[in-house]
Design a protein around this motif. Structure first.
Motif, PDB file in Angstrom:
ATOM      1  N   THR A 431       0.828  -1.206   0.000  1.00 55.40           N
ATOM      2  CA  THR A 431       0.000   0.000   0.000  1.00 55.40           C
ATOM      3  C   THR A 431       0.862   1.256   0.000  1.00 55.40           C
ATOM      4  N   MET A 432       1.912   1.261   0.818  1.00 54.71           N
ATOM      5  CA  MET A 432       2.763   2.441   0.887  1.00 54.71           C
ATOM      6  C   MET A 432       3.607   2.597  -0.379  1.00 54.71           C
ATOM      7  N   GLN A 433       3.971   1.501  -1.032  1.00 55.30           N
ATOM      8  CA  GLN A 433       4.655   1.621  -2.323  1.00 55.30           C
ATOM      9  C   GLN A 433       3.768   2.349  -3.336  1.00 55.30           C
ATOM     10  N   VAL A 434       2.507   1.953  -3.370  1.00 51.05           N
ATOM     11  CA  VAL A 434       1.574   2.603  -4.294  1.00 51.05           C
ATOM     12  C   VAL A 434       1.447   4.081  -3.947  1.00 51.05           C
ATOM     13  N   PHE A 435       1.346   4.396  -2.657  1.00 48.80           N
ATOM     14  CA  PHE A 435       1.217   5.784  -2.222  1.00 48.80           C
ATOM     15  C   PHE A 435       2.407   6.618  -2.679  1.00 48.80           C
ATOM     16  N   PRO A 440      -2.566   8.821  -4.951  1.00 50.57           N
ATOM     17  CA  PRO A 440      -3.913   8.977  -5.516  1.00 50.57           C
ATOM     18  C   PRO A 440      -4.400  10.422  -5.539  1.00 50.57           C
ATOM     19  N   LEU A 441      -3.881  11.250  -4.641  1.00 55.24           N
ATOM     20  CA  LEU A 441      -4.298  12.646  -4.626  1.00 55.24           C
ATOM     21  C   LEU A 441      -3.832  13.383  -5.876  1.00 55.24           C
ATOM     22  N   LEU A 442      -2.845  12.803  -6.592  1.00 58.24           N
ATOM     23  CA  LEU A 442      -2.272  13.467  -7.764  1.00 58.24           C
ATOM     24  C   LEU A 442      -2.619  12.774  -9.073  1.00 58.24           C
ATOM     25  N   SER A 456      -7.362   7.315   2.122  1.00 53.13           N
ATOM     26  CA  SER A 456      -7.721   6.944   3.497  1.00 53.13           C
ATOM     27  C   SER A 456      -7.059   5.631   3.901  1.00 53.13           C
ATOM     28  N   THR A 457      -7.000   4.672   2.982  1.00 53.08           N
ATOM     29  CA  THR A 457      -6.345   3.397   3.299  1.00 53.08           C
ATOM     30  C   THR A 457      -4.849   3.602   3.504  1.00 53.08           C
ATOM     31  N   MET A 458      -4.236   4.403   2.652  1.00 52.82           N
ATOM     32  CA  MET A 458      -2.802   4.666   2.781  1.00 52.82           C
ATOM     33  C   MET A 458      -2.504   5.465   4.048  1.00 52.82           C
ATOM     34  N   TRP A 459      -3.369   6.442   4.336  1.00 52.28           N
ATOM     35  CA  TRP A 459      -3.209   7.277   5.520  1.00 52.28           C
ATOM     36  C   TRP A 459      -3.253   6.438   6.797  1.00 52.28           C
ATOM     37  N   SER A 460      -4.060   5.396   6.783  1.00 53.06           N
ATOM     38  CA  SER A 460      -4.236   4.596   8.006  1.00 53.06           C
ATOM     39  C   SER A 460      -2.950   3.920   8.449  1.00 53.06           C
ATOM     40  N   TYR A 461      -2.047   3.628   7.509  1.00 58.09           N
ATOM     41  CA  TYR A 461      -0.812   2.936   7.872  1.00 58.09           C
ATOM     42  C   TYR A 461       0.205   3.861   8.537  1.00 58.09           C
ATOM     43  N   LEU A 462      -0.050   5.153   8.546  1.00 60.67           N
ATOM     44  CA  LEU A 462       0.813   6.072   9.289  1.00 60.67           C
ATOM     45  C   LEU A 462       0.508   6.028  10.785  1.00 60.67           C
ATOM     46  N   SER A 463      -0.503   5.262  11.154  1.00 60.92           N
ATOM     47  CA  SER A 463      -0.899   5.195  12.565  1.00 60.92           C
ATOM     48  C   SER A 463       0.180   4.605  13.449  1.00 60.92           C
ATOM     49  N   GLY A 464       1.135   3.888  12.866  1.00 60.09           N
ATOM     50  CA  GLY A 464       2.220   3.339  13.680  1.00 60.09           C
ATOM     51  C   GLY A 464       3.008   4.429  14.377  1.00 60.09           C
ATOM     52  N   PHE A 465       3.267   5.528  13.674  1.00 63.57           N
ATOM     53  CA  PHE A 465       4.003   6.640  14.282  1.00 63.57           C
ATOM     54  C   PHE A 465       3.148   7.325  15.344  1.00 63.57           C
ATOM     55  N   ALA A 466       1.843   7.462  15.060  1.00 66.23           N
ATOM     56  CA  ALA A 466       0.954   8.066  16.045  1.00 66.23           C
ATOM     57  C   ALA A 466       0.897   7.217  17.312  1.00 66.23           C
ATOM     58  N   ALA A 467       0.901   5.885  17.158  1.00 64.81           N
ATOM     59  CA  ALA A 467       0.803   4.995  18.318  1.00 64.81           C
ATOM     60  C   ALA A 467       1.970   5.195  19.274  1.00 64.81           C
ATOM     61  N   LYS A 532       7.581  -0.225  10.225  1.00 66.17           N
ATOM     62  CA  LYS A 532       8.520  -0.927   9.349  1.00 66.17           C
ATOM     63  C   LYS A 532       8.039  -0.880   7.899  1.00 66.17           C
ATOM     64  N   ALA A 533       6.736  -1.037   7.698  1.00 63.39           N
ATOM     65  CA  ALA A 533       6.199  -0.993   6.335  1.00 63.39           C
ATOM     66  C   ALA A 533       6.461   0.356   5.688  1.00 63.39           C
ATOM     67  N   CYS A 534       6.238   1.434   6.433  1.00 65.76           N
ATOM     68  CA  CYS A 534       6.446   2.780   5.882  1.00 65.76           C
ATOM     69  C   CYS A 534       7.919   3.024   5.562  1.00 65.76           C
ATOM     70  N   THR A 535       8.809   2.655   6.468  1.00 63.75           N
ATOM     71  CA  THR A 535      10.233   2.938   6.264  1.00 63.75           C
ATOM     72  C   THR A 535      10.826   2.057   5.167  1.00 63.75           C
ATOM     73  N   THR A 536      10.452   0.775   5.137  1.00 66.18           N
ATOM     74  CA  THR A 536      11.021  -0.107   4.102  1.00 66.18           C
ATOM     75  C   THR A 536      10.457   0.207   2.727  1.00 66.18           C
ATOM     76  N   ALA A 537       9.168   0.582   2.667  1.00 62.20           N
ATOM     77  CA  ALA A 537       8.598   0.968   1.376  1.00 62.20           C
ATOM     78  C   ALA A 537       9.257   2.235   0.858  1.00 62.20           C
ATOM     79  N   ALA A 538       9.518   3.194   1.751  1.00 57.34           N
ATOM     80  CA  ALA A 538      10.210   4.414   1.334  1.00 57.34           C
ATOM     81  C   ALA A 538      11.623   4.106   0.860  1.00 57.34           C
TER      82      ALA A 538
END
Length: 634
Positions: A431-435, A440-442, A456-467, A532-538
């Motif tokens: 999901t984060m690779q696609v983002f 999608p906003l662009l 919204s689906t992509m945004w939800s995976y940023l919740s790890g940092f919020a947690a 981990k998903a966000c950092t490795t996808a980046a």
């Protein structure tokens, strides 16, 4: 939203403890994140769509049932394949064996089921995991509609009849049904069933014409897939030409600077080529046909080359060697890479050498995409999860999707925490690779609602940092007395509590009686996985680091509780317990404010309730048939 905006406006304007900005500012930021998350969920629910039973489909459509497999047990694959062969609508069943196993081939042939593995064209080329497997099968079959099933998803005989009628609408490209698992207890300790997603969320996205393709239990119109495949091919060629012209621009600019005093005829020729490069780049930006752009460009380069009659012979010989090297490089790659661009830009060219190098770059364009096994790849290959990216591309081309809310296949969920973590990590990474690659906003062609549904689906995976902040804030207050909020006053409670209550009511109403607590637990408890998903996808998208592709095992993985895999959660649980004890001690000794302490103790208890699921999941011993719940339909 009114209550949430009221609370957050007060938080930003009046309650941030700027003397402890290092924790108070991150806290108000993640609270704002949560408000946006609630808004996106509310938007999803706003257009929830419950579809009527579709009309009966015509009887003369051709259907291919694809069962994707790599290393799953042959008996499991054959159970699915045999069930697929008994589907009542006329069709052809195919096993797509990416493992190329002789035993799998024999089993398929003995059952009279089609068998497809990779063609020789894939040797020494990227395989693209499941997306590549499906693309290979698309090139080898001809059915108008494709039923896609994972190796463990056993279909019902009426699955095609129930879905195919939706395609009477010629704009529909995709019909998705729920994924439901028969090896899950009523407790669903690993959170596999996802009743909120395969229900209100998908129905809400359906209302916005943004129901997702989830990789299995779906039907797709071949025509739609081929359209986005060809569109992707054209865009790939266009990108190649743009990169080539970028290199040409650098070469000509440097040559003009070096040979400004050579003579008017040379300057004129280089200026003509430079103008031709700029004109071609502008025409590509205006979406002019690539063939016309490159043809006109080559004619202008030929004319400029003929106008130069005086060159230094020694320089020309050196240039010819470099041009020959360029030809070899260009003939084996998809486009002129940045390393080639830098090499060409650094080199001192003679005037004719500069022009001839530009001509060679254009002639070396790889319109056959020799870096890939197939020039046309309908299934998206830019992510380890091909489904979301493919679906978004369908929507950008104006196709529609349908969520059909009826269980028509029953599969196997992970039976241990280790397997579940592998699966969730891959989903989040994809999901984060696609983002990062196709935000999608662009994306042109998507409606505002579709952009928000994907985002919204992509945004939800940023919740790890919020947690991390939500866990750290009460610990910091209880242990050190540092207040992230300026004061736990009546204003604070009068704004926060109504918002929290209404937020939970939103989930309650949207769920319509379905159990959503397990999903809420895992949204926080898997915070290390999301990070981990966000950092490795980046790292993959920005620096090319390999993610790999892990097939989700279909049987329990032995080895005892995987405590090492949940070490961050265990550390968080221990820190929360210590903080609660410390906070109570500080309060009873007069060091801690009672109101703030009690609020944060309640916060800690809530966090512990959430995180406790991860310990139960680690101790889960797997499914036994006597524990199962019978499906009564949705």
């Amino acid at each position: 939203m009114i209550l949430g905006v009221n609370y957050m406006a007060w938080r930003w304007l009046f309650s941030v403890n700027w003397s402890a900005a290092w924790i108070s500012v991150p806290l108000v930021i993640v609270e704002t994140y949560s408000l946006i998350d609630a808004f996106l969920f509310g938007v999803t629910m706003w257009k929830l769509r419950v579809r009527d039973t579709p009309p009966a489909p015509p009887e003369d459509l051709t259907v291919d049932a694809f069962i994707t497999t790599y290393n799953e047990p042959i008996s499991l694959v054959m159970t699915t394949a045999l069930a697929a062969s008994r589907i009542s609508y006329p069709h052809k069943t195919w096993i797509l064996d990416d493992g190329a196993r002789p035993a799998m081939k024999r089993a398929a042939e003995n059952a009279g089921i089609g068998y497809i593995t990779r063609s020789p064209d894939w040797e020494n080329h990227p395989r693209h995991a499941k997306a590549g497997n499906l693309n290979n099968a698309l090139a080898a079959t001809q059915g108008e509609f494709l039923l896609i099933l994972d190796a463990d998803q056993v279909p019902e005989p009426e699955i095609v009849h129930s879905m195919l009628g939706h395609f009477n609408n010629e704009k529909v490209a995709l019909v998705q049904t729920p994924q439901w698992f028969h090896n899950v207890t009523d407790e669903d300790i690993l959170g596999s069933q996802a009743p909120l997603f395969y229900g209100p969320i998908q129905q809400g996205k359906d209302g916005w014409n943004a129901a997702f393709f989830c990789g299995s239990n779906a039907m797709i119109r071949r025509e739609a897939l081929m359209q986005i495949g060809i569109t992707g091919y054209v865009q790939g060629v266009r990108t190649t030409v743009q990169q080539t012209l970028k290199a040409a621009d650098k070469v000509i600019t440097k040559a003009r600077a070096e040979h400004a005093a050579t003579g008017p005829h040379v300057n004129r020729a280089l200026n003509d080529v430079g103008q031709a490069v700029r004109s071609a780049r502008k025409e590509l930006h205006e979406n002019k046909p690539v063939a016309n752009v490159t043809y006109d460009f080559q004619r202008k380069v030929d004319a400029a080359s003929k106008s130069i009659v005086t060159v230094d012979v020694a320089a020309l010989l050196a240039d010819l060697d470099e041009i020959a090297r360029l030809s070899r490089d260009g003939g084996t790659g998809a486009y002129i890479g940045d390393d080639v661009i830098d090499r060409l830009a650094r080199r001192d060219w003679s005037p004719i050498g500069a022009i001839e190098s530009v001509r060679e770059m254009v002639q070396a364009l790889d319109v056959d995409r020799s870096e890939e096994a197939l020039p046309v790849m309908p299934m998206a290959t830019n992510s380890v999860t091909e489904d979301m990216a493919t679906c978004m591309r369908l929507h950008t081309q104006g196709w529609e999707s349908v969520y059909h809310h009826e269980i028509q296949a029953k599969g196997l969920a992970p039976e241990d925490l280790r397997t579940m973590l592998t699966q969730r990590l891959r989903w989040a990474q994809g999901t984060m690779q696609v983002f990062l690659r196709e935000n999608p906003l662009l994306q042109r062609g998507l409606s505002l609602g579709q952009r928000l549904m994907y985002f919204s689906t992509m945004w939800s995976y940023l919740s790890g940092f919020a947690a991390v902040v939500y866990i750290a804030a009460p610990i910091i207050f209880l242990c050190f007395g540092v207040m992230p909020v300026d004061a736990f006053s009546v204003d604070f409670f009068a704004r926060l509590i109504p918002f929290l209550v209404m937020n939970q009511m939103l989930f309650f109403v949207a769920a319509r009686g379905r159990k959503t607590w397990r999903g809420q637990q895992y949204s926080l408890a898997l915070f290390p996985v999301w990070i981990k998903a966000c950092t490795t996808a980046a790292a993959n998208v920005l620096f090319g680091r390999d993610l790999g592709f892990a097939v989700t095992p279909k049987t329990r993985q032995d080895g005892g509780p995987p405590w090492s895999l949940i070490r961050p959660q265990l550390v968080a649980i221990a820190a929360l317990v210590v903080a609660a004890v410390t906070g109570l001690v500080r309060m009873f000794t007069g060091l801690g404010a009672p109101a703030g302490t009690l609020v944060n103790i309640a916060w800690v208890v809530f966090d512990l309730l959430i995180l406790s699921v991860i310990i139960r999941a680690a101790l889960y011993k797997g499914f036994t048939p006597t524990e199962g719940v019978e499906n009564s339909g949705i």
